[in-house]
Write a protein that holds these residues in place. Structure first.
Motif, PDB file in Angstrom:
ATOM      1  N   GLY A  15       1.814  -3.732   2.088  1.00  0.00           N
ATOM      2  CA  GLY A  15       1.735  -4.102   0.681  1.00  0.00           C
ATOM      3  C   GLY A  15       0.360  -3.902   0.103  1.00  0.00           C
ATOM      4  N   CYS A  16       0.317  -3.857  -1.209  1.00  0.00           N
ATOM      5  CA  CYS A  16      -0.934  -3.696  -1.936  1.00  0.00           C
ATOM      6  C   CYS A  16      -0.701  -4.200  -3.355  1.00  0.00           C
ATOM      7  CB  CYS A  16      -1.394  -2.239  -1.935  1.00  0.00           C
ATOM      8  SG  CYS A  16      -0.182  -1.098  -2.637  1.00  0.00           S
ATOM      9  N   ASN A  17      -1.696  -4.074  -4.192  1.00  0.00           N
ATOM     10  CA  ASN A  17      -1.606  -4.573  -5.559  1.00  0.00           C
ATOM     11  C   ASN A  17      -1.360  -3.469  -6.577  1.00  0.00           C
ATOM     12  OD1 ASN A  17      -2.097  -7.373  -4.926  1.00  0.00           O
ATOM     13  ND2 ASN A  17      -4.199  -6.785  -4.479  1.00  0.00           N
ATOM     14  N   LYS A  18      -0.830  -2.341  -6.103  1.00  0.00           N
ATOM     15  CA  LYS A  18      -0.566  -1.200  -6.969  1.00  0.00           C
ATOM     16  C   LYS A  18       0.744  -0.542  -6.555  1.00  0.00           C
ATOM     17  CE  LYS A  18      -1.637   2.163  -9.949  1.00  0.00           C
ATOM     18  NZ  LYS A  18      -0.376   2.928  -9.795  1.00  0.00           N
TER      19      LYS A  18
ATOM     20  N   ARG B  80       2.271  -5.347  -6.134  1.00  0.00           N
ATOM     21  CA  ARG B  80       1.526  -6.173  -7.093  1.00  0.00           C
ATOM     22  C   ARG B  80       1.031  -7.418  -6.365  1.00  0.00           C
ATOM     23  NH1 ARG B  80       5.311 -10.157  -8.214  1.00  0.00           N
ATOM     24  NH2 ARG B  80       7.487  -9.528  -7.913  1.00  0.00           N
ATOM     25  N   ASN B  81       0.263  -8.229  -7.066  1.00  0.00           N
ATOM     26  CA  ASN B  81      -0.210  -9.499  -6.510  1.00  0.00           C
ATOM     27  C   ASN B  81       0.963 -10.478  -6.501  1.00  0.00           C
ATOM     28  OD1 ASN B  81      -1.469 -11.843  -5.803  1.00  0.00           O
ATOM     29  ND2 ASN B  81      -3.038 -11.770  -7.386  1.00  0.00           N
ATOM     30  N   SER B  82       1.733 -10.462  -5.422  1.00  0.00           N
ATOM     31  CA  SER B  82       2.980 -11.215  -5.370  1.00  0.00           C
ATOM     32  C   SER B  82       2.872 -12.438  -4.481  1.00  0.00           C
ATOM     33  CB  SER B  82       4.111 -10.322  -4.853  1.00  0.00           C
ATOM     34  OG  SER B  82       3.888  -9.984  -3.499  1.00  0.00           O
ATOM     35  N   ARG B  83       3.762 -13.370  -4.720  1.00  0.00           N
ATOM     36  CA  ARG B  83       3.846 -14.554  -3.865  1.00  0.00           C
ATOM     37  C   ARG B  83       4.206 -14.153  -2.433  1.00  0.00           C
ATOM     38  NH1 ARG B  83       7.881 -19.800  -4.633  1.00  0.00           N
ATOM     39  NH2 ARG B  83       6.765 -21.180  -3.170  1.00  0.00           N
TER      40      ARG B  83
ATOM     41  N   LEU C 295      -8.617  -2.489  -4.997  1.00  0.00           N
ATOM     42  CA  LEU C 295      -9.157  -2.912  -3.705  1.00  0.00           C
ATOM     43  C   LEU C 295     -10.026  -4.165  -3.815  1.00  0.00           C
ATOM     44  CD1 LEU C 295     -10.080   0.467  -1.967  1.00  0.00           C
ATOM     45  CD2 LEU C 295      -8.214  -1.094  -1.394  1.00  0.00           C
ATOM     46  N   GLN C 296     -10.698  -4.343  -4.931  1.00  0.00           N
ATOM     47  CA  GLN C 296     -11.503  -5.556  -5.096  1.00  0.00           C
ATOM     48  C   GLN C 296     -10.608  -6.794  -5.091  1.00  0.00           C
ATOM     49  OE1 GLN C 296     -15.111  -6.002  -5.346  1.00  0.00           O
ATOM     50  NE2 GLN C 296     -14.220  -7.981  -4.793  1.00  0.00           N
ATOM     51  N   GLU C 297      -9.462  -6.689  -5.748  1.00  0.00           N
ATOM     52  CA  GLU C 297      -8.511  -7.797  -5.747  1.00  0.00           C
ATOM     53  C   GLU C 297      -7.998  -8.061  -4.335  1.00  0.00           C
ATOM     54  OE1 GLU C 297      -4.605  -9.262  -8.293  1.00  0.00           O
ATOM     55  OE2 GLU C 297      -4.960  -7.120  -8.031  1.00  0.00           O
ATOM     56  N   LEU C 298      -7.681  -6.998  -3.595  1.00  0.00           N
ATOM     57  CA  LEU C 298      -7.218  -7.170  -2.217  1.00  0.00           C
ATOM     58  C   LEU C 298      -8.305  -7.785  -1.345  1.00  0.00           C
ATOM     59  CD1 LEU C 298      -5.013  -6.702  -0.091  1.00  0.00           C
ATOM     60  CD2 LEU C 298      -5.966  -4.403   0.261  1.00  0.00           C
TER      61      LEU C 298
END
Length: 212
Positions: A6-9, A89-92, A118-121
């Protein structure tokens, strides 16, 4: 062993990576469960095709949403490998799953929109390590260009950018943009079951690097 893919994109080849890893581990003789934790259900549709065609090796699939931590812990007692496909995405599901996972594999293309996440990750991993200090977070260069005139430049840009984040490890393995990855999904297959030697080699290198 619990692996979150997983990732935020979105659009980085997350489900493709997850299903290919799951089949590869099963081919190596492991008992594997694939957890579809993405509301889009891409992994579940792939699995339905695989079941309909009675393809071997067999893997198990379950669907789980929201807080998936306890489910993953229970599955870890029954299976050799749990491979979890979460939303892009930034998921639960990403956050709760990571609290009990051994590994995160985060596919990213070498594009500014992908790399900007990547900064968010990195920030997420820092917080997750307060609860799960042994987790490893790998960034996987996916859908890389096969054009020989740009592939080395693109790879250097990718690895240089990832190196700026101390809690993220850039995998040496690379997944290139190949049509076969899309073609096999609709048949419930992995590229490991197709004839494209280059794609098979890429997935085997990824599995060997992460799990050996």
């Amino acid at each position: 062993m619990i692996t979150i893919v997983g990732c935020n994109k979105g659009g980085a080849g997350k489900t493709t990576t997850a299903v290919n890893i799951a089949v590869g581990l099963a081919m190596a003789g492991h008992d594997v469960v694939l957890v579809d934790a993405d509301a889009q259900r891409s992994a579940s549709r792939w699995y339905a095709e695989r079941e309909n065609k009675e393809l071997k090796p067999s893997i198990t699939l379950i669907e789980k949403r929201d807080n998936i931590a306890q489910t993953l812990k229970a599955l870890d007692l029954k299976y050799d490998h749990i491979v979890v496909d979460v939303a892009g995405r930034n998921s639960r599901e990403l956050l709760t799953g990571a609290t009990v996972a051994n590994v995160i594999i985060a596919p990213h293309q070498c594009s500014q929109l992908d790399l900007d996440t990547l900064q968010e990750l990195q920030d997420q991993i820092v917080r997750i390590k307060d609860l799960n200090p042994e987790i490893k977070a790998f960034v996987y260069h996916s859908m890389a260009s096969t054009n020989h005139s740009v592939r080395e430049i693109e790879r250097n840009e990718f690895s240089d950018y990832v190196s700026e984040f101390s809690d993220l490890l850039c995998l040496k393995s690379i997944g290139f943009y190949r049509k076969v990855y899309k073609d096999v999904i609709s048949d419930g297959m992995s590229v490991l079951e197709a004839t494209n030697v280059q794609a098979r080699t890429e997935i085997n290198k990824l599995i060997n690097e992460v799990y050996s």
